[in-house]
Motif scaffolding. Structure first.
Motif, PDB file in Angstrom:
ATOM      1  N   THR A  61       0.789  -1.229   0.000  1.00 37.67           N
ATOM      2  CA  THR A  61       0.000   0.000   0.000  1.00 37.67           C
ATOM      3  C   THR A  61       0.825   1.286   0.000  1.00 37.67           C
ATOM      4  O   THR A  61       0.301   2.342  -0.347  1.00 37.67           O
ATOM      5  CB  THR A  61      -0.949   0.036   1.207  1.00 37.67           C
ATOM      6  OG1 THR A  61      -0.173  -0.016   2.419  1.00 37.67           O
ATOM      7  CG2 THR A  61      -1.911  -1.130   1.180  1.00 37.67           C
ATOM      8  N   LYS A  62       2.109   1.206   0.359  1.00 37.42           N
ATOM      9  CA  LYS A  62       2.884   2.438   0.545  1.00 37.42           C
ATOM     10  C   LYS A  62       4.042   2.632  -0.425  1.00 37.42           C
ATOM     11  O   LYS A  62       4.492   3.759  -0.630  1.00 37.42           O
ATOM     12  CB  LYS A  62       3.437   2.497   1.972  1.00 37.42           C
ATOM     13  CG  LYS A  62       2.390   2.599   3.057  1.00 37.42           C
ATOM     14  CD  LYS A  62       3.057   2.660   4.431  1.00 37.42           C
ATOM     15  CE  LYS A  62       2.038   2.779   5.559  1.00 37.42           C
ATOM     16  NZ  LYS A  62       2.711   2.842   6.879  1.00 37.42           N
ATOM     17  N   ALA A  63       4.567   1.559  -0.996  1.00 35.98           N
ATOM     18  CA  ALA A  63       5.798   1.674  -1.784  1.00 35.98           C
ATOM     19  C   ALA A  63       5.570   2.254  -3.181  1.00 35.98           C
ATOM     20  O   ALA A  63       6.490   2.816  -3.774  1.00 35.98           O
ATOM     21  CB  ALA A  63       6.474   0.313  -1.897  1.00 35.98           C
ATOM     22  N   GLY A  64       4.368   2.100  -3.719  1.00 37.49           N
ATOM     23  CA  GLY A  64       4.112   2.568  -5.075  1.00 37.49           C
ATOM     24  C   GLY A  64       4.819   1.750  -6.139  1.00 37.49           C
ATOM     25  O   GLY A  64       5.142   2.255  -7.226  1.00 37.49           O
ATOM     26  N   ALA A  65       5.047   0.477  -5.841  1.00 36.98           N
ATOM     27  CA  ALA A  65       5.831  -0.359  -6.755  1.00 36.98           C
ATOM     28  C   ALA A  65       5.058  -0.831  -7.970  1.00 36.98           C
ATOM     29  O   ALA A  65       5.661  -1.185  -8.994  1.00 36.98           O
ATOM     30  CB  ALA A  65       6.364  -1.574  -5.989  1.00 36.98           C
ATOM     31  N   GLN A  66       3.733  -0.849  -7.898  1.00 34.66           N
ATOM     32  CA  GLN A  66       2.943  -1.471  -8.968  1.00 34.66           C
ATOM     33  C   GLN A  66       3.159  -0.791 -10.322  1.00 34.66           C
ATOM     34  O   GLN A  66       3.254  -1.473 -11.346  1.00 34.66           O
ATOM     35  CB  GLN A  66       1.457  -1.455  -8.594  1.00 34.66           C
ATOM     36  CG  GLN A  66       1.079  -2.357  -7.429  1.00 34.66           C
ATOM     37  CD  GLN A  66       1.212  -1.676  -6.071  1.00 34.66           C
ATOM     38  OE1 GLN A  66       1.746  -0.574  -5.971  1.00 34.66           O
ATOM     39  NE2 GLN A  66       0.702  -2.327  -5.027  1.00 34.66           N
ATOM     40  N   ALA A  67       3.238   0.522 -10.335  1.00 34.65           N
ATOM     41  CA  ALA A  67       3.419   1.229 -11.608  1.00 34.65           C
ATOM     42  C   ALA A  67       4.717   0.827 -12.284  1.00 34.65           C
ATOM     43  O   ALA A  67       4.771   0.615 -13.505  1.00 34.65           O
ATOM     44  CB  ALA A  67       3.392   2.741 -11.380  1.00 34.65           C
ATOM     45  N   TYR A  68       5.775   0.702 -11.515  1.00 33.04           N
ATOM     46  CA  TYR A  68       7.090   0.353 -12.068  1.00 33.04           C
ATOM     47  C   TYR A  68       7.148  -1.122 -12.456  1.00 33.04           C
ATOM     48  O   TYR A  68       7.759  -1.482 -13.465  1.00 33.04           O
ATOM     49  CB  TYR A  68       8.177   0.695 -11.066  1.00 33.04           C
ATOM     50  CG  TYR A  68       8.174   2.143 -10.669  1.00 33.04           C
ATOM     51  CD1 TYR A  68       8.607   3.138 -11.542  1.00 33.04           C
ATOM     52  CD2 TYR A  68       7.698   2.542  -9.416  1.00 33.04           C
ATOM     53  CE1 TYR A  68       8.588   4.474 -11.194  1.00 33.04           C
ATOM     54  CE2 TYR A  68       7.678   3.877  -9.046  1.00 33.04           C
ATOM     55  CZ  TYR A  68       8.125   4.843  -9.932  1.00 33.04           C
ATOM     56  OH  TYR A  68       8.086   6.168  -9.581  1.00 33.04           O
ATOM     57  N   ALA A  69       6.524  -1.970 -11.650  1.00 32.01           N
ATOM     58  CA  ALA A  69       6.485  -3.395 -11.993  1.00 32.01           C
ATOM     59  C   ALA A  69       5.709  -3.608 -13.289  1.00 32.01           C
ATOM     60  O   ALA A  69       6.085  -4.436 -14.128  1.00 32.01           O
ATOM     61  CB  ALA A  69       5.856  -4.187 -10.857  1.00 32.01           C
ATOM     62  N   ALA A  70       4.617  -2.856 -13.475  1.00 34.72           N
ATOM     63  CA  ALA A  70       3.843  -2.944 -14.709  1.00 34.72           C
ATOM     64  C   ALA A  70       4.662  -2.446 -15.897  1.00 34.72           C
ATOM     65  O   ALA A  70       4.653  -3.053 -16.980  1.00 34.72           O
ATOM     66  CB  ALA A  70       2.553  -2.134 -14.576  1.00 34.72           C
ATOM     67  N   GLU A  71       5.388  -1.355 -15.699  1.00 34.36           N
ATOM     68  CA  GLU A  71       6.211  -0.789 -16.780  1.00 34.36           C
ATOM     69  C   GLU A  71       7.272  -1.778 -17.248  1.00 34.36           C
ATOM     70  O   GLU A  71       7.525  -1.912 -18.455  1.00 34.36           O
ATOM     71  CB  GLU A  71       6.890   0.492 -16.276  1.00 34.36           C
ATOM     72  CG  GLU A  71       7.865   1.109 -17.265  1.00 34.36           C
ATOM     73  CD  GLU A  71       8.634   2.274 -16.672  1.00 34.36           C
ATOM     74  OE1 GLU A  71       9.600   2.730 -17.328  1.00 34.36           O
ATOM     75  OE2 GLU A  71       8.283   2.734 -15.561  1.00 34.36           O
TER      76      GLU A  71
END
Length: 276
Positions: A61-71
């Motif tokens: 919930t806090k790291a914001g990793a999903q956008a980069y993992a998707a990229e």
């Protein structure tokens, strides 16, 4: 496995599952982000290990990793930090017991019955992920604080298993700082020689693989001087010609604001190694 929650995120899915762990003798949860991908495609996977007091939710919930993992087209798995349940030994302090597994195999009572996070992270969890999700054999590992300690020690102890390793604010010399001394004495007993098998600085001397280690450390981290001491690790790495990049980030502390600021750099670092 039981699905606990699932959300659409950046074209992929962020999920949390619960399963029964034979290694830890309890139920465990893990978060997993799977980016959008073509049917039949196997994707590389990054394992994230969180720090003291955390569950999988802190990273999810806090790291914001999903956008980069998707990229970059990588799966990210974030397990809990310790065994859980009414039968699991605990301590009133935040830095021992539940939420403080230290990614080792405890040998001392009452911890040995459940606290085998090293085996869980290295063996059981990857086997579960590889049997149920579209992951390839390409894997890497990273973490924060106690989890940074876990990521580096696990990579050093398992040459050839991971394509990359990185850490935020890692506990790199646990045998020489209060957090590590307390946990290791409880989990492993008083013999400091046994502690070396889970001490990243001590492991450098016997490392058979020179996997580059990326570390980001906040200069304003209030744990830096007493608990983290990256200079001990970098000096030992230099002695053994082990490649380490230490980025000292001015003004940043120990929080997930720091992690979120540089998680994109770390995921790009891992993605480049995983796709090479």
């Amino acid at each position: 496995m039981n699905l606990i929650e699932q959300h659409a995120s950046f074209g992929g899915t962020q999920s949390v599952f619960r399963h029964t762990s034979k290694t830890l003798n309890c139920d465990m949860t893990f978060g997993i982000f799977v980016p959008q991908h073509a049917e039949g495609t196997r994707l590389p996977v990054i394992y994230w290990l969180s720090g003291l007091t955390c569950t999988e939710q802190n990273f999810v919930t806090k790291a914001g990793a999903q956008a980069y993992a998707a990229e970059h087209g990588v799966i990210v798995v974030a397990p809990d930090t310790s065994p859980r349940g009414d039968d699991v030994a605990d301590d009133p302090a935040y830095d021992l017991g539940k939420g403080a597994g230290f990614y080792l195999n405890a040998t001392q009572a009452p911890w040995a019955a459940h606290f085998r996070m090293y085996d869980y992270i290295v063996d059981e969890l990857p086997a579960l992920i590889e049997a149920n999700f579209p992951v390839s054999e390409r894997r890497s590992i990273m973490g924060h604080s106690m989890g940074g300690h876990g990521a580096i020690t696990i990579a050093l102890k398992n040459p050839g298993r991971y394509r990359a390793v990185s850490a935020f604010s890692p506990i790199v010399a646990p045998s020489q700082v209060p957090w590590g001394e307390k946990a290791f004495a409880a989990y492993l007993g008083p013999d400091r020689e046994t502690w070396k098998q889970y001490d990243a600085t001590a492991l450098l001397a016997s490392a058979t693989e020179r996997l580059p280690i990326l570390i980001d450390q906040g200069e304003a981290d209030n744990f830096l001087a007493e608990q983290l001491k990256p200079e001990i690790f970098t000096a030992e790495a230099a002695r053994h010609n082990h490649p380490v990049t230490l980025n000292l980030r001015l003004g940043y502390d120990h929080s997930y604001y720091f992690i979120a600021s540089f998680i994109g750099t770390h995921i790009a670092h891992h993605a480049n190694a995983l796709k090479a």
